[in-house]
Design an enzyme around this catalytic site. Structure first.
Site, PDB file in Angstrom:
ATOM      1  N   ASP A  25       0.829  -1.207   0.000  1.00 41.36           N
ATOM      2  CA  ASP A  25       0.000   0.000   0.000  1.00 41.36           C
ATOM      3  C   ASP A  25       0.866   1.261   0.000  1.00 41.36           C
ATOM      4  OD1 ASP A  25      -2.361   1.392   0.023  1.00 41.36           O
ATOM      5  OD2 ASP A  25      -2.642   1.278   2.195  1.00 41.36           O
ATOM      6  N   ASN A  73     -10.545  -2.760  -6.478  1.00 37.52           N
ATOM      7  CA  ASN A  73      -9.701  -1.791  -7.188  1.00 37.52           C
ATOM      8  C   ASN A  73     -10.219  -1.419  -8.573  1.00 37.52           C
ATOM      9  OD1 ASN A  73      -6.553  -3.049  -5.819  1.00 37.52           O
ATOM     10  ND2 ASN A  73      -7.871  -1.404  -5.091  1.00 37.52           N
ATOM     11  N   TRP A  74     -11.207  -2.154  -9.075  1.00 39.08           N
ATOM     12  CA  TRP A  74     -11.777  -1.811 -10.379  1.00 39.08           C
ATOM     13  C   TRP A  74     -12.462  -0.455 -10.366  1.00 39.08           C
ATOM     14  CZ3 TRP A  74     -10.228  -4.564 -14.367  1.00 39.08           C
ATOM     15  CH2 TRP A  74      -9.859  -5.898 -14.186  1.00 39.08           C
ATOM     16  N   ARG A  76     -11.248   2.254  -9.321  1.00 40.42           N
ATOM     17  CA  ARG A  76     -10.272   3.332  -9.508  1.00 40.42           C
ATOM     18  C   ARG A  76     -10.392   3.910 -10.922  1.00 40.42           C
ATOM     19  NH1 ARG A  76      -4.609   1.697  -6.458  1.00 40.42           N
ATOM     20  NH2 ARG A  76      -5.524   1.288  -4.407  1.00 40.42           N
ATOM     21  N   GLU A 216       0.259 -13.041  12.535  1.00 35.67           N
ATOM     22  CA  GLU A 216       0.758 -11.859  13.225  1.00 35.67           C
ATOM     23  C   GLU A 216       0.769 -10.712  12.214  1.00 35.67           C
ATOM     24  OE1 GLU A 216       1.477 -11.663  16.448  1.00 35.67           O
ATOM     25  OE2 GLU A 216       0.993 -13.793  16.738  1.00 35.67           O
TER      26      GLU A 216
END
Length: 249
Positions: A25, A73-74, A76, A216
């Site tokens: 990210d 994400n499509w 965007r 974790e």
């Protein structure tokens, strides 16, 4: 306990995670900070992935699952989506020879039906070229959504019940796991031991929700294009401070 001593300095990393998941990210914000188009951040992120993959391989990590493109994400901007869809083509053309040389095997999870043909062809070629490698598995989560994955698994199981092939009481965690996309990974390494998220965001974003039940988590403010070998070492070092109880004491 597995130990790895980096030749360039005396740092010793104990207990290397078998499976690391990375939510890559911050590409857009990295570019914005440099007054560059968002797509340049994605391009820089591609180079960061190569460095981290080779380092993870040398450390002895068995599986590296990277969140390359989510089902969300499509939404965007289409120019950005088009650029991102071309990144696997560029990545594989540029880096598969080195990955192959380092015994890295490439796999993918996600819904391939929406991927452009050029992207899918490049992905299939990389998978085929590296299928005999026995080192680290670089597993691309491409057009992947964790909830959709679970829904698909439940639907497949329901069909088996409907036709009488499966009794409802036979449904357990192992059966569900066998219907997930990660079933293609080695059994002992299907679930990530450590999930890393860059850019300072503190959420899972639909990434491996079933598989991460006992993972974790490591969060860093570093944007993905700036995440490097040292960042990976820091994440593993932090992981080594944890005591994984798996629900016990």
């Amino acid at each position: 306990m597995f130990k790895f001593r980096k030749k360039s300095h005396q740092e010793v990393l104990d207990n290397i995670p078998n499976h690391i998941g990375i939510i890559m990210d911050g590409n857009g914000r990295w570019a914005k900070k440099r007054l560059q188009p968002r797509v340049m951040g994605h391009k820089a992120g591609m180079d960061a992935l190569q460095k981290v993959t080779i380092e993870a391989s040398q450390l002895g990590v068995k599986v590296l699952t990277v969140y390359a493109f989510s089902t969300e994400n499509w939404s965007r901007p289409q120019d950005e989506v088009k650029f991102i869809m071309n990144l696997p083509v560029e990545f594989f053309n540029k880096y598969v020879p080195e990955l192959d040389k380092n015994n890295v095997r490439i796999l993918t999870i996600g819904d391939n039906s929406r991927l452009p043909k050029e992207t899918l062809d490049a992905l299939e070629k990389a998978v085929e070229q590296t299928k005999h490698n026995s080192g680290l598995i670089l597993n691309f989560a491409l057009n992947y959504g964790g909830r959709a994955e679970i829904v698909s698994a439940v639907q497949a199981i329901a069909k088996e019940v409907e036709i009488g092939r499966l009794r409802p009481e036979a449904i357990d965690e192992d059966l569900i796991a066998k219907h997930l996309m990660t079933d293609k990974l080695p059994y002992l390494y299907r679930d990530p031991d450590l999930i890393i998220r860059t850019s300072g965001e503190l959420r899972l974003s639909n990434f491996l929700p079933w598989q991460s039940a006992y993972s974790e988590f490591y969060f860093t403010d570093v944007f993905w294009p700036d995440f490097d070998q040292q960042g990976l070492h820091q994440a593993i070092s932090d992981y080594n401070k944890r005591h994984r109880r798996f629900g016990g004491v």
